[in-house]
Design a protein around this motif. Structure first.
Motif, PDB file in Angstrom:
ATOM      1  N   GLU A   1      10.723 -62.900  23.339  1.00 50.82           N
ATOM      2  CA  GLU A   1      11.963 -63.278  22.531  1.00 50.82           C
ATOM      3  C   GLU A   1      12.319 -62.528  21.797  1.00 50.82           C
ATOM      4  O   GLU A   1      11.605 -62.017  20.917  1.00 50.82           O
ATOM      5  CB  GLU A   1      12.003 -64.663  22.272  1.00 50.82           C
ATOM      6  N   ALA A   2      13.703 -62.249  21.479  1.00 53.03           N
ATOM      7  CA  ALA A   2      14.299 -61.195  20.410  1.00 53.03           C
ATOM      8  C   ALA A   2      14.024 -62.171  19.233  1.00 53.03           C
ATOM      9  O   ALA A   2      14.427 -63.301  19.065  1.00 53.03           O
ATOM     10  CB  ALA A   2      15.667 -60.722  20.760  1.00 53.03           C
ATOM     11  N   GLY A   3      13.400 -61.384  18.173  1.00 55.26           N
ATOM     12  CA  GLY A   3      13.471 -62.141  16.719  1.00 55.26           C
ATOM     13  C   GLY A   3      14.728 -61.905  16.137  1.00 55.26           C
ATOM     14  O   GLY A   3      15.571 -61.236  16.735  1.00 55.26           O
ATOM     15  N   PRO A   4      15.045 -62.621  15.117  1.00 52.02           N
ATOM     16  CA  PRO A   4      16.215 -62.530  14.502  1.00 52.02           C
ATOM     17  C   PRO A   4      16.436 -61.116  13.791  1.00 52.02           C
ATOM     18  O   PRO A   4      15.529 -60.304  13.529  1.00 52.02           O
ATOM     19  CB  PRO A   4      16.322 -63.432  13.222  1.00 52.02           C
ATOM     20  N   CYS A   5      17.823 -60.803  13.797  1.00 51.32           N
ATOM     21  CA  CYS A   5      18.121 -59.301  12.854  1.00 51.32           C
ATOM     22  C   CYS A   5      18.014 -59.704  11.610  1.00 51.32           C
ATOM     23  O   CYS A   5      17.393 -58.696  10.808  1.00 51.32           O
ATOM     24  CB  CYS A   5      19.352 -59.103  13.319  1.00 51.32           C
TER      25      CYS A   5
END
Length: 433
Positions: free
Chosen positions: A330-334
């Motif tokens: 899953e992509a973490g927050p920017c």
RNA sequence: GUGACCGUAGCUCAAUCGGCAGAGCUCUGGAUUGUGGCUCCAGCGGUUGUGGGUUCAAGCCCCAUCGGUCACCCCA
């Protein structure tokens, strides 16, 4: 009333940590099926019970023991239909094909369904739950063996695309209504004199479903199975030709397969081609499928050939884990917005920045609950965010924010990983970062 | 439906012969009132699945029940 509710036996929550596996399955299934020209269909979870009992078959365990059936609320005349949670996907799709006149379309009509819940009241064990989810394909209105090979090819490509290996395709033909009855007679002739030495289950199978005699796992019966007549030797000419063509086309698709003369499948509606893809390590079938040229007629439609398979999400996910296939993470927050100070003004500013970034499609999180700066920074770190956006008294007064690169090591001095960015330039800065 | 094994904190597990229910992880707070990963301290968190029984005393022994895991049957 229970003090603490639990999910029902055999019913599972699919938790966030499990979702990446399911997402990989879904994404790959959509890509591959659409590559092969299949279009998505979703049918209701509940159908009239007879839809299943007439197709899957009275006498099968699925219909006799495992269906979740109930009477609907009575209508004005006091009649209530008996309904069932679907135990499998094919019957509903064929019903929809007939109901919506899809026989008027160019044939074959190639459909797939994805992550559809199916219900069977079985005792749970590895790879088996009472509510499970299937990915399936159905190709209706065409008996060309090229369709059979294409579907198996699709399936194989699906598994390979996800990164699985150590799978094999098992293939057989179980004939049709012309030749199978004759074969069954020969099989029973063969078994009759041996019957009293067979296991108890086989005694029952002999009368109930003789084809399944070949499925027996009892060691004592293996020699008998090995000596039994093979259906391949009793196929009628059309079935023989069809099967030969399926195998030829599978070679052209580069699909490795193993002929399994004992593969018979448990649903009554199958004809001719039947197949499974089996994990070499777990010996468990990830899917099952076959041709069902008589099914539409059973449902009152005109004779319509069809072929399909159902593949279990739960089993595929298990196999992905067994083979250590890592789904895309899953992509973490920017950005993770951290605010120092507990004034309403400060928090408003933080919320406003978060809103602006999200409106600009930048994945953003923030600290909640007026936690300490240290605590917020910790959360920013564990969130996997690339940047922390810091706002405090100085920033507020100066109309800027401090952007800290969280991917830089802790050892670096603060100045080396922090940069002041004007509020109105923040989105631009993050988008270019 | 049949059988085997197992139920202790949200998770992973300890608890000697039957003798005061513990640890790690996670989470929360703190270690210079605005700065992340390591470390240290503290806190939150339990009717030991549930109900009976034996016993001075039960997480531990016995019975029942529910649940979990696995296998068979069957199937995705």
């Amino acid at each position: 009333m229970p003090e603490h509710y639990r999910a029902l036996q055999g019913f599972k929550d699919i938790l966030p940590d499990e979702q990446p596996y399911w997402r990989l399955i879904e994404k790959t299934a959509i890509e591959v099926t659409e590559l092969y020209g299949y279009r998505r269909i979703e049918t209701p979870t509940v159908e009239e019970t007879s839809l299943f009992s007439r197709t899957t078959g009275e006498g099968t365990d699925i219909v006799d023991k495992e269906m979740y059936s109930f009477n609907d609320r009575p209508d004005k005349e006091g009649r209530s239909a008996n309904l069932s949670l679907r135990p499998e996907g094919t019957a509903g799709v064929v019903r929809a094909y007939l109901e919506h006149g899809m026989f008027q379309l160019a044939q074959p009509v190639k459909l797939y369904y994805l992550r559809e819940p199916m219900f069977r009241h079985d005792k749970p064990q590895a790879g088996r739950v009472r509510e499970h989810h299937q990915f399936g394909c159905e190709a209706l209105g065409e008996s060309d063996p090229a369709v059979d090979a294409e579907m198996i090819g699709l399936l194989f490509q699906f598994y390979i695309s996800m990164g699985l290996s150590n799978l094999h395709v098992s293939l057989n033909s179980i004939g049709d209504r012309n030749c199978r009855p004759q074969y069954l007679e020969r099989l029973k002739e063969y078994y009759l004199p041996l019957l009293d030495t067979c296991c108890d289950d086989c005694q029952v199978r002999f009368y109930k479903n003789p084809l399944r005699l070949l499925d027996c796992k009892e060691p004592q019966d293996q020699a008998r199975i090995a000596g039994a007549p093979k259906i391949a030797d009793y196929l009628c000419e059309p079935c023989r030709e069809h099967f030969a063509a399926v195998k030829r086309y599978l070679d052209l698709y580069d699909v490795p397969y193993q002929l399994d003369p004992l593969l018979v499948r448990g649903l009554d509606y199958y004809t001719r081609t039947v197949f499974e893809v089996i994990s070499t390590t777990s010996k468990q079938a990830l899917n099952g499928g076959g041709r069902y040229d008589g099914l539409a007629e059973i449902l009152g439609g005109k004779s319509t050939p069809g072929i399909g398979f159902g593949a279990g999400f739960e089993r595929i996910s298990l196999e992905l884990k067994r083979q250590k296939v890592a789904p895309p993470p899953e992509a973490g927050p920017c950005a993770y917005v951290v605010y120092f100070g507990k004034s309403a003004e400060m928090k408003d500013a933080a919320v406003r920045i978060v809103a602006e970034l999200r409106h600009a499609a930048i994945k953003t999180e923030m600290g909640y609950g007026d936690r300490s700066a240290k605590s917020q920074m910790k959360q920013a770190n564990t969130s996997g965010s690339a940047y922390a956006i810091l706002i405090g008294e100085d920033e507020l007064a100066g109309g800027y924010v401090t952007v800290q690169d969280l991917r830089a090591g802790k050892e670096l001095a603060l100045e080396a990983k922090q940069i002041k960015v004007q509020r109105d330039a923040l989105i631009d800065y993050l988008q270019k970062a």
